[in-house]
Scaffold this motif. Structure first.
Motif, PDB file in Angstrom:
ATOM      1  N   SER A 265       0.822  -1.209   0.000  1.00 59.44           N
ATOM      2  CA  SER A 265       0.000   0.000   0.000  1.00 59.44           C
ATOM      3  C   SER A 265       0.856   1.259   0.000  1.00 59.44           C
ATOM      4  CB  SER A 265      -0.911   0.010   1.233  1.00 59.44           C
ATOM      5  OG  SER A 265      -1.665   1.196   1.292  1.00 59.44           O
ATOM      6  N   ASP A 266       0.444   2.235  -0.799  1.00 61.89           N
ATOM      7  CA  ASP A 266       1.079   3.547  -0.824  1.00 61.89           C
ATOM      8  C   ASP A 266      -0.021   4.579  -1.040  1.00 61.89           C
ATOM      9  OD1 ASP A 266       2.519   5.842  -1.100  1.00 61.89           O
ATOM     10  OD2 ASP A 266       3.679   5.197  -2.858  1.00 61.89           O
ATOM     11  N   SER A 269       0.352   7.141  -3.795  1.00 60.52           N
ATOM     12  CA  SER A 269       0.343   6.742  -5.197  1.00 60.52           C
ATOM     13  C   SER A 269      -1.042   6.938  -5.790  1.00 60.52           C
ATOM     14  CB  SER A 269       0.749   5.265  -5.307  1.00 60.52           C
ATOM     15  OG  SER A 269       0.563   4.783  -6.614  1.00 60.52           O
ATOM     16  N   SER A 274       1.929   0.411  -4.029  1.00 62.57           N
ATOM     17  CA  SER A 274       3.315   0.765  -3.773  1.00 62.57           C
ATOM     18  C   SER A 274       4.207   0.255  -4.902  1.00 62.57           C
ATOM     19  CB  SER A 274       3.784   0.146  -2.454  1.00 62.57           C
ATOM     20  OG  SER A 274       3.878  -1.274  -2.586  1.00 62.57           O
ATOM     21  N   ARG A 275       5.441   0.739  -4.910  1.00 60.26           N
ATOM     22  CA  ARG A 275       6.414   0.277  -5.897  1.00 60.26           C
ATOM     23  C   ARG A 275       6.655  -1.235  -5.717  1.00 60.26           C
ATOM     24  NH1 ARG A 275      10.388   2.630  -9.041  1.00 60.26           N
ATOM     25  NH2 ARG A 275      12.290   1.403  -9.378  1.00 60.26           N
ATOM     26  N   THR A 276       6.685  -1.677  -4.474  1.00 65.53           N
ATOM     27  CA  THR A 276       6.877  -3.104  -4.200  1.00 65.53           C
ATOM     28  C   THR A 276       5.751  -3.930  -4.806  1.00 65.53           C
ATOM     29  OG1 THR A 276       8.078  -2.666  -2.141  1.00 65.53           O
ATOM     30  CG2 THR A 276       7.050  -4.832  -2.368  1.00 65.53           C
ATOM     31  N   HIS A 330      -6.031   0.622   3.147  1.00 65.02           N
ATOM     32  CA  HIS A 330      -4.594   0.573   3.355  1.00 65.02           C
ATOM     33  C   HIS A 330      -4.126  -0.793   3.847  1.00 65.02           C
ATOM     34  CE1 HIS A 330      -0.582   1.514   4.705  1.00 65.02           C
ATOM     35  NE2 HIS A 330      -0.915   1.311   5.961  1.00 65.02           N
TER      36      HIS A 330
END
Length: 372
Positions: A265-266, A269, A274-276, A330
């Motif tokens: 979660s980001d 963004s 998330s980038r992950t 989230h």
């Protein structure tokens, strides 16, 4: 052992998962269990050299006629101890298999999944997974199934009706037993409902640590078959038992965590990912042809057709894509994969554990998913 005896336990059911993720095991006395807990026990390694119908593989390198299918060491994992609610006086314990040097057996799915989980831990991640299964339920017994040659089977309910309150209530005792007996078996069911198809149901298991989630997924199938049998019913998780009916599949919900925080979660963004998470999905999308070849047998591939509400495309989305990100909250960000093997008696999480390079972390080289 004294505590088990005091509770009226007289025997234990011990075993592990074969090369196809099928649970293989046996009963032992409490005396034998004490011995097995002390130094392990021998288990014929033919379970790594045959299929789910006990047909021997050819060209097997791990074991075979050249080795004589010797016993391999099995080590019990006491954290998996649980009562068997439909077998009073019996407990169950799962085992990991070892090689001749005492290390993880190269064909043991559970040990390999543990190795991958340890790799994730070294990268700073913990993994939480969960499974959903679809299955057909029939008014049949093992004897009647063989007499009919597995054709012309009578479903629990005729016709199509997904999410039916009425059909669920008409089989309320079966529904109640599934919830109560799986819970007593250490498996929490979050949801249970009818799916599209005659006698089709879907069960959703609560998430857990990836190893425990894999155990629960495998044990849930065993439990559902036993519970159904006590109601005079038979169930199958086959991907496609009838060409004229929808197939059965399921979801594998996946998430990575850093401590108490979701690594998927980001909030900053635009899409919440998330980038992950993007790299995690991207790696699996990039490797999907190989992964599909590894886990999807011919019967399942026949079920993967456009406009069948099944995952027929290699991209992000909702019903037809293989990958469906769920990040509406989230702490609930996760990535359901929609093509677990629907093979008869097949246990998906352990099966996936056979390929450490691709499961559960995908590619080590960062890769983003294709557009939705």
């Amino acid at each position: 052992m004294a505590e088990l005896a005091a509770r009226g336990v007289t025997r234990a059911k011990i075993g592990g998962f074969d090369v196809d993720g099928v649970l293989r095991g046996k009963y032992v006395s409490l005396d034998k269990l004490k011995s097995a807990l002390g130094g392990g026990f021998g288990f014929c390694d033919v379970i790594f050299g045959w299929d789910c119908a006990d047909v021997l593989y050819d060209n097997v390198k791990v074991t075979g006629w050249e080795t004589g299918y010797p016993d391999t060491l099995a080590v019990l994992d006491t954290s998996t101890l649980r009562d068997i609610p439909w077998e009073p006086g019996a407990v169950a314990i799962l085992a990991d298999f070892r090689d001749e040097k005492g290390g993880p057996h190269p064909a043991c799915p559970r040990s390999l999944l543990r190795t991958v989980a340890d790799r994730a831990k070294q990268m700073g991640f913990s993994a939480k997974f969960a499974c959903e299964f679809e299955f057909f339920c029939f008014k049949e017994t093992p004897a009647s199934l063989h007499e009919k040659n597995f054709t012309g089977m009578t479903p629990l309910s005729p016709g199509m009706f997904g999410y039916s309150w009425v059909r669920e209530a008409q089989n309320k005792q079966l529904m109640a037993d599934i919830f109560e007996k799986t819970k007593a078996f250490g498996i929490d069911i979050e949801g249970l409902h009818t799916e599209t198809g005659p006698g089709v149901y879907e069960v959703a298991i609560r998430y857990d640590d990836v190893i425990r989630a894999a155990d629960k997924a495998a044990l849930c199938k065993v439990a559902l078959k036993q519970i159904a049998h006590e109601h005079g019913l038979a169930i199958t998780f086959m991907a496609k038992w009838n060409a004229d009916l929808p197939g059965s599949s399921g979801h594998i919900h996946q998430s990575l965590w850093r401590g108490a925080d979701s690594a998927f979660s980001d909030p900053a963004s635009p899409d919440g990912m998330s980038r992950t998470m993007r790299h995690y999905i991207g790696g699996q999308c990039a490797l999907l042809p190989e992964l599909t070849a590894l886990i999807s047998h011919r019967q399942l591939l026949q079920a993967l057709r456009p406009r069948r509400l099944g995952p027929a495309h290699r991209h992000l989305g909702h019903r037809e894509p293989h990958h469906r990100p769920a990040h509406h909250r989230h702490r609930h960000s996760r990535r359901p994969r929609r093509v677990p093997p629907g093979r008869r008696r097949h246990q998906p999480l352990h099966r996936h554990g056979r390929e450490p390079r691709r499961w559960p972390l995908g590619r080590r080289t960062p890769s983003s998913p294709p557009p939705s």
